[in-house]
Design an enzyme around this catalytic site. Sequence first.
Site, PDB file in Angstrom:
ATOM      1  CE  LYS A  20     -14.240   6.119   4.985  1.00  0.00           C
ATOM      2  NZ  LYS A  20     -15.559   6.687   4.680  1.00  0.00           N
ATOM      3  CG  ASP A  65     -17.211   8.701   2.391  1.00  0.00           C
ATOM      4  OD1 ASP A  65     -16.345   9.592   2.480  1.00  0.00           O
ATOM      5  OD2 ASP A  65     -17.801   8.239   3.390  1.00  0.00           O
ATOM      6  CE1 TYR A 100      -5.266  -0.348  -6.674  1.00  0.00           C
ATOM      7  CE2 TYR A 100      -4.257  -1.016  -8.730  1.00  0.00           C
ATOM      8  CZ  TYR A 100      -5.313  -0.464  -8.046  1.00  0.00           C
ATOM      9  OH  TYR A 100      -6.414  -0.033  -8.733  1.00  0.00           O
ATOM     10  CG  ASP A 142     -12.430   3.999 -14.448  1.00  0.00           C
ATOM     11  OD1 ASP A 142     -11.287   4.389 -14.777  1.00  0.00           O
ATOM     12  OD2 ASP A 142     -12.884   2.883 -14.788  1.00  0.00           O
ATOM     13  CG  ASP A 144      -8.338   2.120 -10.451  1.00  0.00           C
ATOM     14  OD1 ASP A 144      -8.160   2.394 -11.649  1.00  0.00           O
ATOM     15  OD2 ASP A 144      -8.919   1.084 -10.065  1.00  0.00           O
TER      16      ASP A 144
HETATM   17  C1  LIG Z   1      -5.716  -2.853 -14.723  1.00  0.00           C
HETATM   18  C2  LIG Z   1      -5.509  -2.219 -13.383  1.00  0.00           C
HETATM   19  C3  LIG Z   1      -4.379  -2.901 -12.667  1.00  0.00           C
HETATM   20  C4  LIG Z   1      -5.270  -0.706 -13.474  1.00  0.00           C
HETATM   21  C5  LIG Z   1      -5.187  -0.095 -12.107  1.00  0.00           C
HETATM   22  O1  LIG Z   1      -6.019  -0.381 -11.238  1.00  0.00           O
HETATM   23  O2  LIG Z   1      -4.277   0.700 -11.882  1.00  0.00           O
HETATM   24  C6  LIG Z   1      -6.310   0.073 -14.265  1.00  0.00           C
HETATM   25  O3  LIG Z   1      -7.557   0.039 -13.671  1.00  0.00           O
HETATM   26  C7  LIG Z   1      -5.840   1.502 -14.451  1.00  0.00           C
HETATM   27  O4  LIG Z   1      -6.570   2.407 -14.055  1.00  0.00           O
HETATM   28  O5  LIG Z   1      -4.775   1.693 -15.034  1.00  0.00           O
HETATM   29 MG   LIG Z   2      -8.509   1.928 -13.556  1.00  0.00          MG
END
Ligand SMILES: CC(C)[C@H](C(=O)O)[C@@H](O)C(=O)O
Ligand SMILES: [Mg+2]
Length: 371
Positions: free
Chosen positions: A189, A221, A142, A249, A245
């Site tokens: 990884k 993975d 990032y 999710d 990240d």
């Molecule tokens: C919006 C984005 C920059 C952010 C990230 O990738 O950290 C989001 O996905 C999160 O999880 O907070």
């Molecule tokens: Mg995110």
Amino acid sequence: MKLDIAVLSGDGIGPEVTAQAIKTLDAIAHTFNHSFIFKEGLVGAIAIDQTGNPLPDETLELCVNTDAVLFGAIGDPKYDNNPSATVRPEQGLLKLRKELGLYANIRPVKAYETLIDKSPLKREIIEGTDISIYRELTGGIYFGEKKLSKDGTVASDLCEYSKEEIERITHLAFKAAQKRRKKLTLVDKANVLESSRLWRKVVTEIATQYSDVALDFLFVDNAAMQMILNPSQFDVILTENMFGDIISDEASVIGGSIGLLASASVGNTCCMFEPIHGSYPQATGKGIANPIAAILSAAMLLEHFNLLGEANAIRNAVEKALELNLTTPDLNSTNPLTTEKVGDFIADYILNPEDSNINFENIHVGQSTII
Ligand SMILES: CC(C)[C@H](C(=O)O)[C@@H](O)C(=O)O
Ligand SMILES: [Mg+2]
Ligand SMILES: NC(=O)c1ccc[n+]([C@@H]2O[C@H](COP(=O)([O-])OP(=O)(O)OC[C@H]3O[C@@H](n4cnc5c(N)ncnc54)[C@H](O)[C@@H]3O)[C@@H](O)[C@H]2O)c1
């Protein structure tokens, strides 16, 4: 306790869900006799629209000089869908994390008993899942150098980590594991990436200081697959920025909705609390966004200041809402409540947990009050 809290609601559903978190904190302040002072700042697309800058200097200053930051969400399709946009809402969030030194992002994932049968995953797979993801937040791909060739046909993002960046979050993750089920899984990884091999080396060295914690390693993975096949095997997961990240999710599916997942971002001096979800632009202003991730982020804020009874009062109210099916459409397709009504119920339950006058059966969408 008196706390100054900077509120950065941001874009899309950010303001709607953050309003419910503030309502909840107000109920806590009232019940436990605290003083929480909220000061708003601009961030994200709304900040670009008003100032040209996704993180105006005043916002950064507000955040540096406050006890804690409560963050909503940022992001807007008018920037996401424009590859040549030069300023983006996400830059505001990333700069804020970097400037505040928030190197560790803690994302709890849990299967609530009352929601288990709403998850797309089978009960026997997710039952008992309770994971704490430690995501490195201010390094890696990032923040590495970005390049685009002059003719626009070659692009790169550098993934770089220093030993010190790995060490500081690793200590936090081991300490957390010591207080939990004493297991830490490093997700990386290392079969391909040099940066991951450094993570393994540093984490293995530090593990000798935490001999009561069992350390294991998973390639990302495989970890993505294990998260769906056997999530209850995990206790603390430690991982770098981008892997964290993505797997968080993915892990939100276990709980039943990403609208339930909160997070705390901490560093040496500052702290910020935010849902893991984004600005969910399709839902803006419709009252369908789940506010619980924002509300549980407020609970994490209270825990950070050792207000444990207060945080528990929020968690109990959230669990009551889930138990009574007083939830938004992501968890309740037949008789959903609006974002605001869920917030009303949770705040009201904090104020009157034993109040027999609350008739839970009579809460309907469309009423302006709960009772
Ligand atoms: C919006 C984005 C920059 C952010 C990230 O990738 O950290 C989001 O996905 C999160 O999880 O907070
Ligand atoms: Mg995110
Ligand atoms: N921390 C942040 O501010 C943050 C995090 C992730 C994405 N983003 C940004 O948000 C924008 C939209 O991104 P996206 O669509 O990939 O991710 P998103 O998290 O906004 O939404 C993805 C899906 O998750 C569900 N969802 C998200 N929040 C919910 C909630 N509170 N209640 C119920 N369901 C919810 C919805 O089904 C939605 O379609 C982008 O601009 C992205 O950059 C910001």
